[in-house]
Design a protein around this motif. Structure first.
Motif, PDB file in Angstrom:
ATOM      1  N   ASN A 825       0.975  -1.147  -0.095  1.00  0.00           N
ATOM      2  CA  ASN A 825       0.492  -0.517   0.028  1.00  0.00           C
ATOM      3  C   ASN A 825       0.860   1.650  -0.088  1.00  0.00           C
ATOM      4  OD1 ASN A 825      -2.214  -1.661   0.422  1.00  0.00           O
ATOM      5  ND2 ASN A 825      -2.187  -1.682   2.028  1.00  0.00           N
ATOM      6  N   GLU A 826       0.923   1.676   1.204  1.00  0.00           N
ATOM      7  CA  GLU A 826       1.400   2.909   1.471  1.00  0.00           C
ATOM      8  C   GLU A 826       2.559   2.518   2.113  1.00  0.00           C
ATOM      9  OE1 GLU A 826       0.399   7.776   2.561  1.00  0.00           O
ATOM     10  OE2 GLU A 826      -1.198   6.119   1.523  1.00  0.00           O
ATOM     11  N   TYR A 849       7.573  10.111  -2.018  1.00  0.00           N
ATOM     12  CA  TYR A 849       6.943   9.225  -2.088  1.00  0.00           C
ATOM     13  C   TYR A 849       6.263   8.683  -3.658  1.00  0.00           C
ATOM     14  CZ  TYR A 849       6.740   9.509   2.623  1.00  0.00           C
ATOM     15  OH  TYR A 849       6.855  10.015   3.887  1.00  0.00           O
ATOM     16  N   ASN A 852       3.695   2.735  -3.704  1.00  0.00           N
ATOM     17  CA  ASN A 852       3.597   2.384  -2.733  1.00  0.00           C
ATOM     18  C   ASN A 852       5.179   2.178  -2.475  1.00  0.00           C
ATOM     19  OD1 ASN A 852       4.713   0.472  -4.899  1.00  0.00           O
ATOM     20  ND2 ASN A 852       3.932  -1.338  -3.860  1.00  0.00           N
TER      21      ASN A 852
END
Ligand code: HEM
Length: 968
Positions: A825-826, A849, A852
């Motif tokens: 995910n993150e 960012y 992911n």
């Protein structure tokens, strides 16, 4: 002839053996008769010792012989009896020889009783057999010819004397005892108030209070602390008790010959006895001459009772001397005992302040502000439990007063001949592990309902015919004095440090007293953690051997961890004595956090072992984790740390905790709380509590949090191997029972799939999943569970992978290293990527960012770049979780560039040399044909250079040679 000789020899041997047996049996009898005749027979000790030694191997007596330590020629067990803390030593001997054993001292046999059962049997059940007192030369001097109740032997005169004093005491107690004690308790309160909270040693005030109770009871006289007469009386009574207990004096009883030699200690004893008699005589005369006599005084009752107690049948006549010696008994028996007990109580309460608080709360609740009466005792169980526990741990008359068998009898099935001296070891009985759980620990609660403490086994006042004459006086004093003190005062040790707490071992003579004042030796403090191995220094630089070294534990007095250089602790395997006499303790447990004292003839030292512990509050505020880190000693948390101590919380890799979800509360220098705003990913996270003293790390303890349904975060560098653990329990099912899944995919469905070479996965015996070559594709949520119907999840792991990718910029003049953290995910906002090792020209990008991933690029100008090792780190809240290295190589700076010209030079030199040699050879040989070994190449060169060859060889330079070679 030969047969005749051998018959004679056998006969002679037989006769000798027979004679020896008869002698031995006679000696056994004589030994008994020696004891019958208290003055002793003329038989030599040597003969008796030898024969007795042989006697024990023969079946001349049917009753079993008493066990005991080996007794030495002439001195018997004298060494055991001169031990500096006799009650402890005798209790330790009981561990080896049992609760009943014998000791020899000269011609006297002593039997030591170490359990309440055996003591009761002798003193209560068979009181009429054991009510005597040993008569001794020095005892006669101290007791005015055996006229005291305490030292007088059992006979009609003694019985009449005791009856007289007992009834006088009872009469007086009924009339005025409560008032007298109450008045003294209030007076003591005023004295303490006057100190206005300053640090004081209260032992003298306790002695004055206890002594005033007796002097008021005895002859109606109350003293002030500063009274010279009181001081004289106490100093001489104390001196008499101390001198009489010394081995210089007791040796005179065992070895009469010594009485002929000058003995300054004995001379002092005589002087003090004379002084004591002088003071008491003065008081009695005063009392007699008083016009208005103090009605309640015991002296009055005693004098009145003299006539009544005349026993004409047995010809007993009680006189003034009996009244005189009864006063001595009451003063000695009633002053130091009570005062010593009060001192012990304060000492224990200083070590255990929470007990003091409990008593205080009880007094406030039950009494509702008023002062207590003795009749309140049934409503004050906590106070009574404190009194009992101090009486148990420190019976102030630890060996009572020796008894004597007045006829042949038995104890515990062993026959005890008449005149045997009986030593009731009350201290030993009160520490008997068969009766008391955790016998060396101060636990008043054992005497509360359901606490398991047996008041029947508590025998601090002895029992039977010789039961302490002042028992009821003492009990009322202990109760009222303690209640008054704890109602109005709180006893605290000076704030500096643990070192100011009183030593609980005490000084044992006839009365077991707390050591005067504070401890005289420097206390060291050692910090450790559960499971550690530590060494406590004894600090005996001058000692060559440790055979005279003892290690004891404060509070657990009597429990010697090391006795005379030998480990005697019950848990002996964990303890060891090192060459320098220091004490080693392995596999530390919390209960080891105590004050250890090392005793040697030249030096005493003590070390306080404090254990650092982290616990988690099971009921924290919602959404938080609360960890508590503190130092422990045997009495709980260390409330007052030494100066310079500091506790801090750090991450697993020793950096300060970074982030606003962490909060601290420093309760004290040695107690800190950490509050963490809870996250699911705090599962299996490690937190460290570190203790420093003067900035030096003394102990660090790691605590791992477990979050229900939480996820453990694991970071791994690409290309490396990582092991994901299934559970802390290694005993999980092997193979198929445990299931590993990643996302939706089950890894362990088919055993062979996780042996798959490309994935390089396998499951270990402890059920952990091993990825032997991590790639970015392995990032994901892993779950280890049991593959049953009701699926049981053991661990959830989120694997993040870290990689470094390199790429040349356009034109190839710079290099970009991209550090990528791949998350599922993150990536967390508290993650960080940093580079280390780049040159000053290199430049890091800011964090990015992307989907992911978390990225940090490093730009390196290639030309200025030197070969270097660069590392990318991933941090979580300041903690380094993983790193990935990258080696850059600048081709211009590699050693290969240096090798090439060098190799060229070598070739040229070698070729040139050859050509030169060849030319020289040609010159020498003129037009001669080349030698057979010449290669074709050189022929060609030779041919090609025919012209130049005419040049003189001396002109051949390196340059020429190079040209020559390159010519082709
Ligand atoms: C905490 C206080 C006290 C304790 C623990 C204590 C303990 C003892 C013990 C163990 C004995 C020896 C018993 C035996 O030989 O078997 C004894 C004897 C004696 N005690 Fe106490 N005592 C205390 C207070 C007092 C007081 C306040 C008095 C006087 C008022 C007193 C007077 C005596 C006397 C006269 C004897 C000799 C009894 C005899 O030989 O018949 N004691 N005490």
């Amino acid at each position: 002839m030969a047969t005749g000789i051998s018959v004679i020899t056998v006969g002679a041997v037989f006769l000798v053996v027979l004679l020896l047996m008869v002698l031995i049996c006679i000696s056994g009898q004589r030994d008994k008769s020696v004891q019958k005749d208290r003055k002793g027979s003329k038989s030599t000790v040597v003969e008796s010792g030898l024969l007795q030694y042989l006697y024990q191997f023969l079946p001349c007596s049917s009753s079993p012989s008493l066990p005991g330590p080996p007794s030495f020629f002439l001195i018997g067990n004298m060494m055991d009896l001169t031990h500096d803390h006799l009650p402890i030593h005798l209790t330790n001997l009981a561990q080896r020889y049992g609760n009943i054993y014998r000791l020899k001292c000269g011609k006297t046999t002593m039997v030591v009783l170490n359990s309440s059962e055996f003591i009761r049997e002798a003193l209560v059940k068979k009181w009429s057999d054991f009510a005597g007192r040993p008569v001794s030369y020095t005892g006669d001097i101290v007791s005015g010819g055996g006229h005291t109740i305490s030292l007088g032997d059992y006979n009609e005169e003694w019985r009449a004397h005791r009856r007289l004093v007992h009834s006088a005491l009872q009469r007086c107690c009924q009339k005025s005892l409560h008032d007298v004690i109450e008045r003294q308790a209030l007076h003591l309160r005023e004295v303490l108030m006057d100190y206005q909270g300053s640090a004081v040693d209260l032992s003298e005030d306790f002695t004055v209070a206890a002594s005033n109770v007796i002097t008021i009871l005895a002859f109606g006289k109350e003293y002030d602390k500063s009274s010279l007469e009181l001081q004289q009386l106490h100093s001489c009574l104390n001196e008499i008790v101390a001198l009489w207990g010394s081995s210089w004096i007791s040796a005179l009883d065992s070895f009469p010959l010594l009485r002929k030699l000058p003995n300054p200690v004995f001379a002092r004893l005589l002087k003090e006895v004379a002084k004591r008699d002088e003071i008491i005589r003065k008081h009695l005369n005063n009392y007699k001459s008083q016009y208005k006599k103090h009605d309640d005084a015991i002296t009055g009752s005693l004098l009145q009772g003299l006539d009544k107690h005349q026993n004409t049948e047995h010809g007993v006549l009680l006189t003034d001397i009996h009244v005189h010696m009864a006063t001595v008994d009451l003063l000695i028996g009633g002053t130091e005992t009570t005062a010593a007990w009060l001192n012990w109580t304060v000492a224990f309460l200083l070590h255990r302040p929470e007990v003091q608080n409990k008593v205080y709360v009880e007094l406030c609740t039950v009494l509702e502000g008023r002062y207590p009466k003795y009749s309140d005792r049934h409503r004050l169980p906590v106070l009574c439990s404190l009194i009992n526990e101090v009486l148990r741990l420190r019976p102030v008359a630890p060996l009572a007063v020796p008894h004597r068998a007045i006829r042949d009898s038995s104890i515990a099935g062993y026959s005890i001949p008449k005149n045997t001296v009986i030593i009731p070891n009350l201290f030993g009985a009160h520490h008997d592990p068969a009766v008391w759980t955790d016998p060396y620990s101060f636990k008043p609660e054992r005497f509360l309902e359901g606490g398991g403490g047996s008041t029947r086994a508590l025998i601090p006042f002895g029992g039977g015919a010789r039961l302490c004459l002042g028992e009821s006086v003492a009990k009322m004093e202990l109760f009222l004095f303690t209640a008054y003190l704890l109602r109005d005062f709180q006893f605290i040790s000076p704030p500096e440090s643990e070192a100011s707490l009183p030593d609980l071992r005490g000084v044992a003579s006839v009365v077991l007293k707390a050591a005067a004042g504070l401890q005289s030796f420097d206390n060291l403090v050692t910090f450790a953690m559960i499971g550690d191995t530590i060494t406590l220094p004894c600090g005996t630089p001058f000692i060559k051997s440790c055979t005279s070294v003892n290690w004891t534990i404060a509070e657990m007095v009597g429990l010697e961890v090391v006795n005379a250089g030998r480990v005697t602790a019950p848990d002996a395997l964990r303890f060891g004595l090192l060459k320098d006499c220091s004490l080693q303790i392995n596999h530390l447990v919390l209960d080891d956090a105590r004050l250890y004292s090392c005793h040697s003839p030249v030096f005493n030292s003590s070390v306080s072992l404090q254990i650092l512990e982290v616990t988690e509050n099971p009921t924290p505020a919602n959404g938080t984790i609360e960890l508590q880190c503190y130092l422990n000693t045997y009495k709980g948390l260390v409330s007052n740390c030494n100066k310079g101590i500091h506790i801090k919380w750090i991450t697993e890799d020793n950096t300060p905790l970074n982030g606003n979800r962490f909060h601290y509360k420093h309760v004290s220098d040695c107690f800190s709380k950490l509050f963490i705003t809870k996250r699911l990913t705090d599962h299996h996270r490690k937190w460290k509590c570190q203790l420093t003293q003067n900035d030096m790390i003394k102990a660090t303890i790691t605590y791992t949090t477990t979050i229900k349904d939480g996820i453990e975060e694991v970071f791994a560098a690409v290309g490396e191997s990582v092991s994901l653990s299934c559970s802390n329990t290694s005993s999980l099912g092997v193979g198929g029972r445990v299931k590993w899944t990643v996302g939706e995919r089950t890894l362990t469905d088919d055993i062979s799939s996780y042996k798959d070479r490309t994935e390089a996965l396998h499951v270990n015996k402890d059920s952990s999943l091993v990825i032997s070559k991590v790639s970015a594709l392995h990032a994901g949520d892993y779950q280890c569970s049991e593959s049953t119907d009701q699926q049981k999840v053991f661990n959830k792991i989120r694997l993040h992978t870290l990689d470094v990718i390199s790429e040349h910029g356009p034109g190839g003049d710079n290099l970009t290293l991209t550090c990528v953290l791949t998350c599922i995910n993150e990536c967390g906002k508290d993650f960080n990527l940093t580079w280390s090792g780049g040159s000053h020209n290199s430049r890091q990008s800011s964090l990015m960012y992307e989907k992911n991933t978390l990225i940090n690029r490093l730009f390196l100008p290639l030309l200025s770049m030197a070969s270097a090792e660069l590392t990318c780190f991933v941090h979580r809240e300041g903690d380094v979780m993983a790193s990935k290295k990258w080696h850059t190589i600048n081709p211009l700076q590699t050693p290969a560039w240096a090798v090439l010209p060098l190799a060229l030079m070598i070739c040229i030199t070698a070729g040139g040399l050859y050509v030169y040699m060849k030319r020289k050879h040609n010159k020498d040989t003129g037009n001669e044909q080349s030698s057979v070994g010449m290669t074709h190449v050189y022929d060609v060169i030779q041919d090609a250079n025919n012209e130049e060859l005419t040049q003189p060889a001396t002109t051949t330079s390196v340059y020429d040679l190079l040209q020559a070679v390159n010519y082709k």
